[in-house]
Design a protein around this motif. Sequence first.
Motif, mmCIF file in Angstrom:
data_model
loop_
_atom_site.group_PDB
_atom_site.id
_atom_site.type_symbol
_atom_site.label_atom_id
_atom_site.label_comp_id
_atom_site.label_asym_id
_atom_site.label_seq_id
_atom_site.Cartn_x
_atom_site.Cartn_y
_atom_site.Cartn_z
ATOM 1 N N GLU A 18 -10.846 -2.033 -60.398
ATOM 2 C CA GLU A 18 -11.476 -3.332 -60.655
ATOM 3 C C GLU A 18 -11.642 -4.154 -59.383
ATOM 4 N N LEU A 19 -10.687 -4.092 -58.482
ATOM 5 C CA LEU A 19 -10.864 -4.783 -57.208
ATOM 6 C C LEU A 19 -12.077 -4.219 -56.469
ATOM 7 N N PHE A 20 -12.273 -2.898 -56.586
ATOM 8 C CA PHE A 20 -13.409 -2.274 -55.907
ATOM 9 C C PHE A 20 -14.722 -2.540 -56.653
ATOM 10 N N PHE A 21 -14.810 -2.120 -57.932
ATOM 11 C CA PHE A 21 -16.083 -2.196 -58.651
ATOM 12 C C PHE A 21 -16.469 -3.619 -59.037
ATOM 13 N N ARG A 22 -15.597 -4.352 -59.716
ATOM 14 C CA ARG A 22 -15.934 -5.710 -60.147
ATOM 15 C C ARG A 22 -15.660 -6.735 -59.058
ATOM 16 N N GLY A 23 -14.965 -6.327 -58.007
ATOM 17 C CA GLY A 23 -14.719 -7.216 -56.884
ATOM 18 C C GLY A 23 -15.714 -6.979 -55.770
ATOM 19 N N ILE A 24 -15.466 -5.965 -54.959
ATOM 20 C CA ILE A 24 -16.271 -5.703 -53.763
ATOM 21 C C ILE A 24 -17.720 -5.321 -54.090
ATOM 22 N N VAL A 25 -17.904 -4.299 -54.930
ATOM 23 C CA VAL A 25 -19.264 -3.822 -55.222
ATOM 24 C C VAL A 25 -20.077 -4.913 -55.907
ATOM 25 N N HIS A 26 -19.517 -5.494 -56.957
ATOM 26 C CA HIS A 26 -20.259 -6.519 -57.695
ATOM 27 C C HIS A 26 -20.614 -7.702 -56.796
ATOM 28 N N SER A 27 -19.638 -8.209 -56.086
ATOM 29 C CA SER A 27 -19.877 -9.380 -55.231
ATOM 30 C C SER A 27 -20.925 -9.093 -54.160
ATOM 31 N N SER A 28 -20.898 -7.908 -53.597
ATOM 32 C CA SER A 28 -21.866 -7.547 -52.559
ATOM 33 C C SER A 28 -23.292 -7.542 -53.101
ATOM 34 N N PHE A 33 -28.997 -9.657 -55.623
ATOM 35 C CA PHE A 33 -29.703 -9.352 -56.871
ATOM 36 C C PHE A 33 -29.311 -10.223 -58.058
ATOM 37 N N GLY A 34 -28.259 -11.008 -57.941
ATOM 38 C CA GLY A 34 -27.777 -11.802 -59.066
ATOM 39 C C GLY A 34 -26.737 -11.041 -59.862
ATOM 40 N N ASN A 35 -26.030 -11.753 -60.716
ATOM 41 C CA ASN A 35 -24.915 -11.156 -61.466
ATOM 42 C C ASN A 35 -25.338 -10.080 -62.460
ATOM 43 N N LEU A 36 -26.464 -10.276 -63.149
ATOM 44 C CA LEU A 36 -26.883 -9.294 -64.158
ATOM 45 C C LEU A 36 -27.165 -7.933 -63.526
ATOM 46 N N LYS A 37 -27.996 -7.922 -62.495
ATOM 47 C CA LYS A 37 -28.320 -6.649 -61.830
ATOM 48 C C LYS A 37 -27.098 -6.066 -61.132
ATOM 49 N N ALA A 38 -26.264 -6.928 -60.567
ATOM 50 C CA ALA A 38 -25.043 -6.449 -59.908
ATOM 51 C C ALA A 38 -24.114 -5.785 -60.912
ATOM 52 N N TYR A 85 -16.889 -6.167 -66.753
ATOM 53 C CA TYR A 85 -17.568 -7.261 -66.058
ATOM 54 C C TYR A 85 -17.536 -8.534 -66.907
ATOM 55 N N LEU A 86 -17.794 -8.398 -68.209
ATOM 56 C CA LEU A 86 -17.778 -9.570 -69.093
ATOM 57 C C LEU A 86 -16.391 -10.215 -69.139
ATOM 58 N N CYS A 87 -15.357 -9.383 -69.083
ATOM 59 C CA CYS A 87 -13.989 -9.915 -69.029
ATOM 60 C C CYS A 87 -13.767 -10.673 -67.720
ATOM 61 N N ARG A 88 -14.312 -10.146 -66.648
ATOM 62 C CA ARG A 88 -14.211 -10.836 -65.347
ATOM 63 C C ARG A 88 -14.948 -12.169 -65.411
ATOM 64 N N LYS A 89 -16.143 -12.146 -65.963
ATOM 65 C CA LYS A 89 -16.964 -13.355 -66.047
ATOM 66 C C LYS A 89 -16.295 -14.404 -66.938
ATOM 67 N N SER A 93 -12.176 -14.530 -63.087
ATOM 68 C CA SER A 93 -11.403 -13.822 -62.072
ATOM 69 C C SER A 93 -11.447 -12.326 -62.324
ATOM 70 N N VAL A 94 -11.294 -11.553 -61.263
ATOM 71 C CA VAL A 94 -11.212 -10.101 -61.413
ATOM 72 C C VAL A 94 -9.943 -9.712 -62.187
ATOM 73 N N LEU A 95 -8.994 -10.612 -62.255
ATOM 74 C CA LEU A 95 -7.771 -10.351 -63.027
ATOM 75 C C LEU A 95 -8.089 -10.099 -64.504
ATOM 76 N N GLY A 96 -9.093 -10.776 -65.036
ATOM 77 C CA GLY A 96 -9.511 -10.530 -66.420
ATOM 78 C C GLY A 96 -9.978 -9.100 -66.619
#
Length: 105
Positions: A18-28, A33-38, A85-89, A93-96
């Motif tokens: 989650e730190l990698f996918f919903r953290g680093i990858v998503h944020s990058s 592209f915005g949150n939906l495409k990310a 991702y929805l849990c993060r949103k 926090s990525v903790l979700g």
Amino acid sequence: MAICLIKLEPIFSPIGEELFFRGIVHSSFAKSFGNLKASIIDSSAFALVHISHFGLVFINNEWKFLTVPTIIWVISMFLVGILFYLCRKKSGSVLGAIICHSAFN
């Protein structure tokens, strides 16, 4: 020792993933592209990485790619990635996502 590691995997794997996918990858990707495409990108990457858990198997001293099960698995993991991702949103926090992933595992 292996029993202890098996019980810890549902805790440590979600943290790193989650730190990698919903953290680093998503944020990058969200910056461009915005949150939906990310979320589509990070969930797709998450799904493809998990092919090794089910779709690519070593049987009778050879590697086999199980096409139909792999397609079902990748679609399922993509949807799970969207859920994380929805849990993060929702949590802000990525903790979700980490907690959701741990519960899922």
